[in-house]
Design a protein around this motif. Structure first.
Motif, PDB file in Angstrom:
ATOM      1  N   TYR A  20       0.970  -1.224  -0.041  1.00  0.00           N
ATOM      2  CA  TYR A  20      -0.177   0.021  -0.119  1.00  0.00           C
ATOM      3  C   TYR A  20       0.883   1.396  -0.097  1.00  0.00           C
ATOM      4  CZ  TYR A  20      -3.854  -3.137   0.999  1.00  0.00           C
ATOM      5  OH  TYR A  20      -5.033  -3.989   1.126  1.00  0.00           O
ATOM      6  N   GLU A  21       0.398   2.128  -0.667  1.00  0.00           N
ATOM      7  CA  GLU A  21       1.037   3.655  -0.380  1.00  0.00           C
ATOM      8  C   GLU A  21       0.032   4.732  -0.085  1.00  0.00           C
ATOM      9  OE1 GLU A  21       3.251   4.893  -4.007  1.00  0.00           O
ATOM     10  OE2 GLU A  21       4.602   3.211  -3.821  1.00  0.00           O
ATOM     11  N   THR A  22       0.260   5.716   0.653  1.00  0.00           N
ATOM     12  CA  THR A  22      -0.604   6.535   1.030  1.00  0.00           C
ATOM     13  C   THR A  22      -0.672   7.643  -0.170  1.00  0.00           C
ATOM     14  OG1 THR A  22       0.092   6.183   3.268  1.00  0.00           O
ATOM     15  CG2 THR A  22      -1.265   8.302   2.841  1.00  0.00           C
ATOM     16  N   GLU A  23      -2.058   8.044  -0.407  1.00  0.00           N
ATOM     17  CA  GLU A  23      -2.182   8.932  -1.362  1.00  0.00           C
ATOM     18  C   GLU A  23      -3.408   9.853  -1.127  1.00  0.00           C
ATOM     19  OE1 GLU A  23      -3.035   7.395  -5.370  1.00  0.00           O
ATOM     20  OE2 GLU A  23      -1.588   5.882  -5.056  1.00  0.00           O
ATOM     21  N   ASP A  24      -3.355  11.270  -1.542  1.00  0.00           N
ATOM     22  CA  ASP A  24      -4.317  12.128  -1.257  1.00  0.00           C
ATOM     23  C   ASP A  24      -5.430  12.224  -1.937  1.00  0.00           C
ATOM     24  OD1 ASP A  24      -2.997  13.433   0.840  1.00  0.00           O
ATOM     25  OD2 ASP A  24      -2.020  14.948  -0.353  1.00  0.00           O
ATOM     26  N   VAL A  25      -6.617  11.899  -1.597  1.00  0.00           N
ATOM     27  CA  VAL A  25      -7.800  11.950  -2.251  1.00  0.00           C
ATOM     28  C   VAL A  25      -8.726  13.114  -2.015  1.00  0.00           C
ATOM     29  CG1 VAL A  25      -9.973  10.432  -2.705  1.00  0.00           C
ATOM     30  CG2 VAL A  25      -7.644   9.491  -2.493  1.00  0.00           C
ATOM     31  N   THR A  26      -9.332  13.774  -2.886  1.00  0.00           N
ATOM     32  CA  THR A  26     -10.068  14.903  -2.688  1.00  0.00           C
ATOM     33  C   THR A  26     -11.492  14.415  -2.698  1.00  0.00           C
ATOM     34  OG1 THR A  26      -8.249  16.078  -3.871  1.00  0.00           O
ATOM     35  CG2 THR A  26     -10.785  17.211  -3.859  1.00  0.00           C
ATOM     36  N   SER A  27     -12.114  14.932  -1.668  1.00  0.00           N
ATOM     37  CA  SER A  27     -13.853  14.745  -1.569  1.00  0.00           C
ATOM     38  C   SER A  27     -14.350  15.998  -1.654  1.00  0.00           C
ATOM     39  CB  SER A  27     -13.890  13.922  -0.119  1.00  0.00           C
ATOM     40  OG  SER A  27     -13.859  14.926   0.844  1.00  0.00           O
ATOM     41  N   PRO A  28     -15.547  15.986  -1.644  1.00  0.00           N
ATOM     42  CA  PRO A  28     -16.401  17.362  -1.638  1.00  0.00           C
ATOM     43  C   PRO A  28     -16.067  18.266  -0.496  1.00  0.00           C
ATOM     44  CG  PRO A  28     -17.831  15.581  -2.171  1.00  0.00           C
ATOM     45  CD  PRO A  28     -16.669  14.962  -1.722  1.00  0.00           C
ATOM     46  N   LEU A  29     -15.689  17.664   0.741  1.00  0.00           N
ATOM     47  CA  LEU A  29     -15.256  18.496   1.837  1.00  0.00           C
ATOM     48  C   LEU A  29     -13.755  18.732   2.335  1.00  0.00           C
ATOM     49  CD1 LEU A  29     -18.360  16.718   3.849  1.00  0.00           C
ATOM     50  CD2 LEU A  29     -18.280  19.141   2.591  1.00  0.00           C
ATOM     51  N   GLY A  30     -12.887  18.103   1.411  1.00  0.00           N
ATOM     52  CA  GLY A  30     -11.596  18.432   1.454  1.00  0.00           C
ATOM     53  C   GLY A  30     -10.575  17.411   1.065  1.00  0.00           C
ATOM     54  N   ILE A  31      -9.556  17.273   1.428  1.00  0.00           N
ATOM     55  CA  ILE A  31      -8.613  16.190   1.069  1.00  0.00           C
ATOM     56  C   ILE A  31      -8.310  15.170   2.067  1.00  0.00           C
ATOM     57  CG2 ILE A  31      -6.277  15.669   0.247  1.00  0.00           C
ATOM     58  CD1 ILE A  31      -6.123  18.326  -0.802  1.00  0.00           C
ATOM     59  N   ALA A  32      -8.518  13.841   1.953  1.00  0.00           N
ATOM     60  CA  ALA A  32      -8.043  12.779   2.881  1.00  0.00           C
ATOM     61  C   ALA A  32      -6.872  11.945   2.393  1.00  0.00           C
ATOM     62  CB  ALA A  32      -9.339  11.992   2.869  1.00  0.00           C
ATOM     63  N   GLU A  33      -6.264  11.652   3.367  1.00  0.00           N
ATOM     64  CA  GLU A  33      -4.998  10.427   3.288  1.00  0.00           C
ATOM     65  C   GLU A  33      -5.331   9.290   3.382  1.00  0.00           C
ATOM     66  OE1 GLU A  33      -1.415  10.505   5.616  1.00  0.00           O
ATOM     67  OE2 GLU A  33      -1.064  12.294   4.441  1.00  0.00           O
ATOM     68  N   VAL A  34      -5.402   8.457   2.191  1.00  0.00           N
ATOM     69  CA  VAL A  34      -5.823   7.189   2.279  1.00  0.00           C
ATOM     70  C   VAL A  34      -4.697   6.160   1.682  1.00  0.00           C
ATOM     71  CG1 VAL A  34      -8.284   7.822   1.904  1.00  0.00           C
ATOM     72  CG2 VAL A  34      -6.662   7.255   0.092  1.00  0.00           C
ATOM     73  N   SER A  35      -4.876   4.934   2.317  1.00  0.00           N
ATOM     74  CA  SER A  35      -3.953   3.874   1.753  1.00  0.00           C
ATOM     75  C   SER A  35      -4.537   2.991   0.512  1.00  0.00           C
ATOM     76  CB  SER A  35      -3.556   3.051   2.958  1.00  0.00           C
ATOM     77  OG  SER A  35      -2.786   3.683   3.989  1.00  0.00           O
ATOM     78  N   LEU A  36      -3.841   3.241  -0.440  1.00  0.00           N
ATOM     79  CA  LEU A  36      -4.337   2.293  -1.521  1.00  0.00           C
ATOM     80  C   LEU A  36      -3.538   1.268  -2.232  1.00  0.00           C
ATOM     81  CD1 LEU A  36      -5.628   5.335  -3.729  1.00  0.00           C
ATOM     82  CD2 LEU A  36      -7.061   3.880  -2.421  1.00  0.00           C
ATOM     83  N   PRO A  37      -3.991   0.127  -2.411  1.00  0.00           N
ATOM     84  CA  PRO A  37      -3.080  -1.072  -2.800  1.00  0.00           C
ATOM     85  C   PRO A  37      -2.304  -0.701  -4.045  1.00  0.00           C
ATOM     86  CG  PRO A  37      -5.222  -1.566  -3.072  1.00  0.00           C
ATOM     87  CD  PRO A  37      -5.412  -0.284  -2.524  1.00  0.00           C
ATOM     88  N   GLN A  38      -1.071  -1.025  -4.236  1.00  0.00           N
ATOM     89  CA  GLN A  38      -0.286  -0.697  -5.405  1.00  0.00           C
ATOM     90  C   GLN A  38      -0.075  -1.971  -6.413  1.00  0.00           C
ATOM     91  OE1 GLN A  38       0.988   2.520  -6.081  1.00  0.00           O
ATOM     92  NE2 GLN A  38      -0.651   2.694  -4.373  1.00  0.00           N
ATOM     93  N   ASN A  39      -0.686  -3.097  -5.923  1.00  0.00           N
ATOM     94  CA  ASN A  39      -0.588  -4.493  -6.775  1.00  0.00           C
ATOM     95  C   ASN A  39      -1.602  -4.132  -7.793  1.00  0.00           C
ATOM     96  OD1 ASN A  39       0.134  -4.664  -3.698  1.00  0.00           O
ATOM     97  ND2 ASN A  39       1.187  -6.490  -4.413  1.00  0.00           N
ATOM     98  N   LYS A  40      -1.132  -4.547  -8.853  1.00  0.00           N
ATOM     99  CA  LYS A  40      -2.070  -4.964  -9.970  1.00  0.00           C
ATOM    100  C   LYS A  40      -2.344  -6.006  -9.934  1.00  0.00           C
ATOM    101  CE  LYS A  40      -0.749  -1.205 -12.783  1.00  0.00           C
ATOM    102  NZ  LYS A  40      -1.550  -0.220 -12.000  1.00  0.00           N
ATOM    103  N   LEU A  41      -3.958  -6.288  -9.786  1.00  0.00           N
ATOM    104  CA  LEU A  41      -4.632  -7.936  -9.469  1.00  0.00           C
ATOM    105  C   LEU A  41      -5.436  -8.264 -10.560  1.00  0.00           C
ATOM    106  CD1 LEU A  41      -6.060  -6.976  -5.958  1.00  0.00           C
ATOM    107  CD2 LEU A  41      -3.865  -8.045  -6.273  1.00  0.00           C
ATOM    108  N   VAL A  42      -5.186  -9.499 -10.825  1.00  0.00           N
ATOM    109  CA  VAL A  42      -5.910 -10.406 -11.817  1.00  0.00           C
ATOM    110  C   VAL A  42      -6.905 -11.449 -10.977  1.00  0.00           C
ATOM    111  CG1 VAL A  42      -5.955 -11.796 -13.956  1.00  0.00           C
ATOM    112  CG2 VAL A  42      -4.550  -9.803 -13.781  1.00  0.00           C
ATOM    113  N   VAL A  43      -8.044 -11.350 -10.851  1.00  0.00           N
ATOM    114  CA  VAL A  43      -8.730 -12.639 -10.266  1.00  0.00           C
ATOM    115  C   VAL A  43      -9.442 -13.488 -11.445  1.00  0.00           C
ATOM    116  CG1 VAL A  43     -10.651 -12.929  -9.091  1.00  0.00           C
ATOM    117  CG2 VAL A  43      -9.639 -10.908  -8.571  1.00  0.00           C
ATOM    118  N   ALA A  44      -9.009 -14.806 -11.151  1.00  0.00           N
ATOM    119  CA  ALA A  44      -9.359 -15.711 -12.252  1.00  0.00           C
ATOM    120  C   ALA A  44     -10.156 -16.792 -11.601  1.00  0.00           C
ATOM    121  CB  ALA A  44      -7.986 -16.319 -13.031  1.00  0.00           C
ATOM    122  N   ALA A  45     -11.110 -17.300 -12.741  1.00  0.00           N
ATOM    123  CA  ALA A  45     -11.961 -18.378 -12.033  1.00  0.00           C
ATOM    124  C   ALA A  45     -11.941 -19.653 -13.088  1.00  0.00           C
ATOM    125  CB  ALA A  45     -13.424 -17.853 -11.972  1.00  0.00           C
ATOM    126  N   ILE A  46     -11.706 -20.708 -12.586  1.00  0.00           N
ATOM    127  CA  ILE A  46     -12.147 -21.886 -13.274  1.00  0.00           C
ATOM    128  C   ILE A  46     -13.793 -22.018 -13.623  1.00  0.00           C
ATOM    129  CG2 ILE A  46     -11.554 -24.456 -13.670  1.00  0.00           C
ATOM    130  CD1 ILE A  46      -9.063 -23.947 -11.862  1.00  0.00           C
TER     131      ILE A  46
END
Length: 183
Positions: A20-46
C-alpha cells in the motif's frame, strides 16, 4: 451465497499481504489521506464452479482485471480421467498478482493446468489460490507443482479421495449446486 462469502473472507485476508501507498484523495469536503493498494490484481476463475468464489473476491477488490479458464475432467467407464483446458480469456498477467479461484481441489490437476494455461498471458509476480475444500492429496500436489511462493487459502481440508478421485465428504458438484444441472 456461502461460497461467495468464503471468497470475501479470503480476499480480505489477501488484502493484508498487499503493498500500500498513501495518497491524497479529494472529497467534496476536503482532502483525505488514504492507503491504496499498489499491486495490479487479476482474479481468475475456473469455469463454471469458480464463479461464486470469484464474485466473492471481486466484492472486496473492485479495481481488478478478470480472467476465466474453462477446465473439466473427462472420466471413462473405469473412472480413469484426463483434465482438459478448453478456453482461456485473460489480460496480460506479467508482474501482476494472480488470484486463482476454484471451490474444490480434489487432485489439484485442474488448478495446476489452469495456472499453466494462464502462463500463456505472462508470468505473475505472485500467485494466490482460493478454494473452499481441498484434499490432502491436492495440497501436496500443488505444493510441488505451483511456484514456491504460492499462497493457498483453503477453507476446509478433507482427508481423502475415494476410488473415483472425489473428495470425501466434499460438497458435491459446486457448479451444479450453484447454477443447476448441466446438460
Amino acid at each position: 451465497k456461502n461460497i461467495e462469502r468464503i471468497g470475501q473472507v479470503m480476499a480480505y485476508e489477501i488484502s493484508k499481504e498487499l503493498d500500500y501507498e498513501t495518497e491524497d484523495v479529494t472529497s467534496p469536503l476536503g482532502i483525505a489521506e488514504v492507503s491504496l493498494p499498489q499491486n495490479k490484481l487479476v482474479v481468475a476463475a475456473i469455469l463454471r464452479a469458480g464463479l461464486p468464489l470469484h464474485d466473492g473476491v471481486l466484492s472486496v477488490f473492485d479495481d481488478v482485471d478478470n480472467a476465466f479458464v474453462s477446465a473439466y475432467r473427462k472420466t471413462d467407464e473405469d473412472f480413469n480421467f484426463d483434465i482438459h483446458v478448453e478456453y482461456i480469456s485473460s489480460p496480460r498477467i506479467d508482474g501482476k498478482t494472480l488470484i486463482l479461484c476454484d471451490p474444490m481441489l480434489a487432485t489439484g490437476g485442474s488448478m495446476q493446468l489452469a495456472y499453466e494455461a494462464l502462463l500463456a498471458k505472462g508470468t505473475p509476480e505472485k500467485l494466490y489460490v482460493c478454494s473452499v475444500i481441498a484434499s490432502r492429496e491436492a495440497l501436496e500436489y500443488l505444493e510441488e507443482s505451483l511456484p514456491e511462493d504460492t499462497t493457498l487459502y483453503i477453507a476446509a481440508v478433507d482427508e481423502y479421495l475415494d476410488q473415483h478421485k472425489y473428495i470425501v465428504p466434499g460438497l458435491g458438484d459446486a457448479g451444479n449446486l450453484s447454477f443447476g444441472e448441466k446438460e
